[in-house]
Design a protein around this motif. Structure first.
Motif, mmCIF file in Angstrom:
data_model
loop_
_atom_site.group_PDB
_atom_site.id
_atom_site.type_symbol
_atom_site.label_atom_id
_atom_site.label_comp_id
_atom_site.label_asym_id
_atom_site.label_seq_id
_atom_site.Cartn_x
_atom_site.Cartn_y
_atom_site.Cartn_z
ATOM 1 N N GLY A 191 10.331 2.966 6.816
ATOM 2 C CA GLY A 191 10.561 3.201 5.394
ATOM 3 C C GLY A 191 10.956 1.922 4.671
ATOM 4 O O GLY A 191 11.848 1.199 5.114
ATOM 5 N N GLY A 192 10.275 1.610 3.577
ATOM 6 C CA GLY A 192 10.537 0.399 2.815
ATOM 7 C C GLY A 192 9.954 -0.861 3.396
ATOM 8 O O GLY A 192 9.975 -1.921 2.746
ATOM 9 N N LYS A 193 9.400 -0.793 4.612
ATOM 10 C CA LYS A 193 8.822 -1.967 5.259
ATOM 11 C C LYS A 193 7.367 -2.153 4.834
ATOM 12 O O LYS A 193 6.667 -1.206 4.487
ATOM 13 C CB LYS A 193 8.883 -1.826 6.788
ATOM 14 C CG LYS A 193 10.293 -1.669 7.345
ATOM 15 C CD LYS A 193 11.124 -2.917 7.142
ATOM 16 C CE LYS A 193 12.484 -2.781 7.847
ATOM 17 N NZ LYS A 193 13.317 -4.003 7.650
ATOM 18 N N ARG A 194 6.921 -3.395 4.880
ATOM 19 C CA ARG A 194 5.537 -3.729 4.509
ATOM 20 C C ARG A 194 4.629 -3.488 5.715
ATOM 21 O O ARG A 194 4.802 -4.111 6.759
ATOM 22 C CB ARG A 194 5.451 -5.188 4.069
ATOM 23 C CG ARG A 194 6.354 -5.539 2.882
ATOM 24 C CD ARG A 194 6.635 -7.028 2.830
ATOM 25 N NE ARG A 194 7.353 -7.464 4.040
ATOM 26 C CZ ARG A 194 7.644 -8.726 4.327
ATOM 27 N NH1 ARG A 194 7.274 -9.692 3.497
ATOM 28 N NH2 ARG A 194 8.275 -9.039 5.436
ATOM 29 N N GLU A 205 -4.621 4.520 3.332
ATOM 30 C CA GLU A 205 -4.279 5.755 2.630
ATOM 31 C C GLU A 205 -3.209 6.528 3.399
ATOM 32 O O GLU A 205 -2.279 7.087 2.804
ATOM 33 C CB GLU A 205 -5.524 6.621 2.459
ATOM 34 C CG GLU A 205 -6.619 5.979 1.626
ATOM 35 C CD GLU A 205 -7.915 6.781 1.666
ATOM 36 O OE1 GLU A 205 -7.917 7.891 2.239
ATOM 37 O OE2 GLU A 205 -8.928 6.293 1.128
ATOM 38 N N ASN A 206 -3.320 6.573 4.725
ATOM 39 C CA ASN A 206 -2.374 7.340 5.533
ATOM 40 C C ASN A 206 -0.969 6.756 5.500
ATOM 41 O O ASN A 206 0.018 7.489 5.554
ATOM 42 C CB ASN A 206 -2.866 7.414 6.977
ATOM 43 C CG ASN A 206 -4.131 8.242 7.127
ATOM 44 O OD1 ASN A 206 -4.416 9.122 6.310
ATOM 45 N ND2 ASN A 206 -4.907 7.975 8.161
ATOM 46 N N ILE A 207 -0.860 5.438 5.413
ATOM 47 C CA ILE A 207 0.462 4.802 5.323
ATOM 48 C C ILE A 207 1.185 5.288 4.070
ATOM 49 O O ILE A 207 2.381 5.591 4.097
ATOM 50 C CB ILE A 207 0.316 3.268 5.309
ATOM 51 C CG1 ILE A 207 -0.233 2.763 6.647
ATOM 52 C CG2 ILE A 207 1.665 2.597 5.022
ATOM 53 C CD1 ILE A 207 -0.705 1.323 6.610
ATOM 54 N N ALA A 208 0.449 5.388 2.964
ATOM 55 C CA ALA A 208 1.046 5.802 1.696
ATOM 56 C C ALA A 208 1.520 7.252 1.714
ATOM 57 O O ALA A 208 2.343 7.650 0.878
ATOM 58 C CB ALA A 208 0.038 5.600 0.569
ATOM 59 N N LYS A 209 1.036 8.051 2.663
ATOM 60 C CA LYS A 209 1.400 9.469 2.725
ATOM 61 C C LYS A 209 2.646 9.729 3.578
ATOM 62 O O LYS A 209 3.144 10.854 3.613
ATOM 63 C CB LYS A 209 0.231 10.272 3.307
ATOM 64 C CG LYS A 209 -1.026 10.246 2.445
ATOM 65 C CD LYS A 209 -2.179 10.941 3.163
ATOM 66 C CE LYS A 209 -3.467 10.849 2.359
ATOM 67 N NZ LYS A 209 -4.611 11.441 3.097
ATOM 68 N N VAL A 210 3.138 8.710 4.274
ATOM 69 C CA VAL A 210 4.273 8.894 5.175
ATOM 70 C C VAL A 210 5.547 9.151 4.364
ATOM 71 O O VAL A 210 5.833 8.450 3.382
ATOM 72 C CB VAL A 210 4.446 7.662 6.086
ATOM 73 C CG1 VAL A 210 5.702 7.775 6.931
ATOM 74 C CG2 VAL A 210 3.218 7.508 6.976
ATOM 75 N N GLY A 211 6.328 10.148 4.807
ATOM 76 C CA GLY A 211 7.496 10.580 4.051
ATOM 77 C C GLY A 211 8.566 9.534 3.867
ATOM 78 O O GLY A 211 9.282 9.533 2.856
ATOM 79 N N SER A 212 8.720 8.614 4.818
ATOM 80 C CA SER A 212 9.767 7.595 4.708
ATOM 81 C C SER A 212 9.394 6.459 3.753
ATOM 82 O O SER A 212 10.185 5.548 3.539
ATOM 83 C CB SER A 212 10.084 7.021 6.096
ATOM 84 O OG SER A 212 8.936 6.381 6.646
ATOM 85 N N ARG A 213 8.191 6.520 3.214
ATOM 86 C CA ARG A 213 7.716 5.572 2.190
ATOM 87 C C ARG A 213 7.654 4.104 2.632
ATOM 88 O O ARG A 213 8.251 3.222 2.007
ATOM 89 C CB ARG A 213 8.552 5.690 0.917
ATOM 90 C CG ARG A 213 8.465 7.056 0.262
ATOM 91 C CD ARG A 213 9.224 7.082 -1.052
ATOM 92 N NE ARG A 213 9.133 8.379 -1.680
ATOM 93 C CZ ARG A 213 8.115 8.793 -2.460
ATOM 94 N NH1 ARG A 213 7.117 7.975 -2.670
ATOM 95 N NH2 ARG A 213 8.124 10.004 -2.995
ATOM 96 N N PRO A 214 6.924 3.804 3.700
ATOM 97 C CA PRO A 214 6.603 2.389 3.959
ATOM 98 C C PRO A 214 5.721 1.856 2.836
ATOM 99 O O PRO A 214 5.095 2.634 2.107
ATOM 100 C CB PRO A 214 5.858 2.434 5.291
ATOM 101 C CG PRO A 214 5.339 3.828 5.400
ATOM 102 C CD PRO A 214 6.305 4.706 4.674
#
Length: 317
Positions: A191-194, A205-214
């Motif tokens: 979460g919050g990491k690049r 697209e899948n990274i953007a869907k992760v709940g912890s918000r990377p």
């Protein structure tokens, strides 16, 4: 014989090869450098949300013999042209990357294309490899710039609106590559990491869907993501497990972590203008899965990662 034992020796040269712009395989097969995007085919109606993206066109009749393509088909046009045009990348190690010692673009995906060329010509080297960007794959398949795309390409309903897909030929899943000193155990810990992935890929697209918000970070190719990771411009890379295996083999300070958090069925993209060609490709895939060619291809490129699984079962509509 598998390929992992060559990886350490080619790392530095391979990264140079990504930008070298070579235009021909040294074995005679034609290779073109990355292509500027061409005008896309007219937009198609969006598929129904309930579409089964894995279901391809059912083969009909017997597989024609090489050099005996039915008149009026796209296969006959390819034969007349004298080469199959395959769209793929040149920096996806084990699937489609340039061998710095031979100049050839090679890997599991490339062999999928060569097997289609062999079915048409009786010669797998009757192929022209066109290096394309991830964000061009649908467009260049749709408008017929390439005959097919084999490039770790995930089947989904959005893409199916613009192109046809072959039957699924490989099952992958998305994971994460991090520094060996990282305590992250999966994508949710970032979460919050690049997190880097290729622009135009479902991975981004899948990274953007992760709940912890990377934070998704797009790059042009996987080699670009690896360089960004090594220069601390990003904290991690996330994509299919197969691609990450090739990246981890190039960086002794990287590791792949976490369970697969997506399903990524790979298939070849083909223009909707040529349904008979999609059916032909499916006939070749079905034959190769049945007679052991698929397994031999797996063993050649991916055998170091374990025993070959059963090839994906085809689904047809």
């Amino acid at each position: 014989m598998t390929r992992r034992h060559t990886l350490a020796a080619v790392v530095a040269v391979a990264l140079l090869g990504v930008t070298a712009g070579c235009t021909a395989d040294r074995d005679g097969a034609r290779v073109e450098p990355p292509t500027a995007a061409q005008p896309s085919a007219p937009p198609q109606a969006a598929p129904e949300e309930s579409c089964n993206a894995r279901a391809s066109l059912r083969p009909t009749g017997a597989l024609p013999a090489p050099r005996k393509m039915p008149a009026g088909t796209h296969m006959a046009e390819i034969f007349k042209r004298g080469r199959l045009i395959l769209g793929t990348s040149q920096d996806t190690l084990l699937f489609s990357s340039r061998n710095p010692f031979t100049g050839r673009i090679e890997g599991f995906d490339v062999d999928m294309g060569r097997q289609i060329a062999e079915a048409i010509f009786g010669d797998p080297d009757k192929i022209q490899i066109k290096v394309i960007g991830y964000d061009q794959r649908v467009q260049l398949a749709a408008n017929g710039t390439v005959d097919l795309v084999a490039d770790t390409m995930t089947v989904n309903c959005e893409r199916l609106a613009e192109v046809d897909f072959s039957a699924v030929y490989y099952e992958a899943g998305q994971q994460v590559l991090v520094n060996k000193g990282s305590t992250a155990k999966g994508i949710e810990d970032l979460g919050g990491k690049r997190v880097c992935a290729v622009t135009g890929s479902t991975s981004l697209e899948n990274i953007a869907k992760v709940g912890s918000r990377p934070q998704p970070v797009g790059r042009a190719g996987w080699a670009d993501c690896l360089v960004a990771f090594q220069q601390n411009e990003v904290d991690a890379i996330s994509t299919d497990d197969t691609i990450l295996a090739g990246l981890a083999a190039q960086d002794p300070y990287a590791k792949v972590v976490g369970p697969k958090f997506t399903s990524e069925p790979y298939a070849m993209a083909i223009s909707k203008q040529y349904p008979e060609f999609t059916r032909f490709v499916n006939q070749v895939l079905a034959r190769n899965k049945a007679d052991g060619r698929w397994k031999r291809t797996y063993d050649t490129w991916l055998g170091d990662f374990g025993t070959a699984p059963a090839p994906p079962r085809a689904a047809y509509r």
